[in-house]
Design a protein around this motif. Structure first.
Motif, mmCIF file in Angstrom:
data_model
loop_
_atom_site.group_PDB
_atom_site.id
_atom_site.type_symbol
_atom_site.label_atom_id
_atom_site.label_comp_id
_atom_site.label_asym_id
_atom_site.label_seq_id
_atom_site.Cartn_x
_atom_site.Cartn_y
_atom_site.Cartn_z
ATOM 1 N N TYR A 6 2.199 7.701 -2.804
ATOM 2 C CA TYR A 6 2.893 6.276 -3.040
ATOM 3 C C TYR A 6 2.771 5.744 -4.420
ATOM 4 O O TYR A 6 1.382 5.521 -4.942
ATOM 5 N N THR A 7 3.511 5.348 -5.230
ATOM 6 C CA THR A 7 3.435 4.400 -6.554
ATOM 7 C C THR A 7 3.339 2.958 -6.166
ATOM 8 O O THR A 7 3.517 2.659 -4.955
ATOM 9 N N ASN A 10 6.799 1.932 -5.023
ATOM 10 C CA ASN A 10 7.145 2.145 -3.890
ATOM 11 C C ASN A 10 6.241 1.270 -2.781
ATOM 12 O O ASN A 10 6.947 0.894 -1.786
ATOM 13 N N ARG A 13 7.923 -2.279 -2.787
ATOM 14 C CA ARG A 13 9.237 -2.241 -2.006
ATOM 15 C C ARG A 13 9.199 -2.081 -0.537
ATOM 16 O O ARG A 13 9.856 -2.733 0.146
#
Length: 89
Positions: A6-7, A10, A13
């Motif tokens: 996961y960034t 991400n 969001r």
């Protein structure tokens, strides 16, 4: 089973979408940013924090320790993202 990477974007969001669906269904969500003060603006209350914790634990596969449950960690989507990132690294 592969681990999802996961960034921060991400994670933010995913959290933002959850907050809009679960807590802002009766409000206009267009004003929600990653720096909106969630508690101060009345978007999330104390019970909402526990619902959010359950979601984060299930979504990202970790456990939040009781001592991590402080208001500063849940003030904004940015703060929540930071909390999640610490558990995923």
């Amino acid at each position: 089973m592969t681990q999802t990477t996961y960034t921060a974007a991400n994670i933010s969001r995913i959290i933002k979408n959850y907050i809009i669906q679960e807590f802002m269904y009766d409000r206009v969500a267009t004003d929600l940013t990653i720096d909106t003060l969630l508690i101060e603006e009345g978007i999330i209350d104390s019970m909402g924090i526990f619902r959010l914790i359950t979601f984060l634990e299930e979504q990202f596969g970790f456990t939040i320790k009781p001592e991590e449950v402080v208001l500063e960690s849940f003030e904004t989507i940015t703060a929540i993202t930071g909390l999640v990132k610490t558990h995923l690294t």
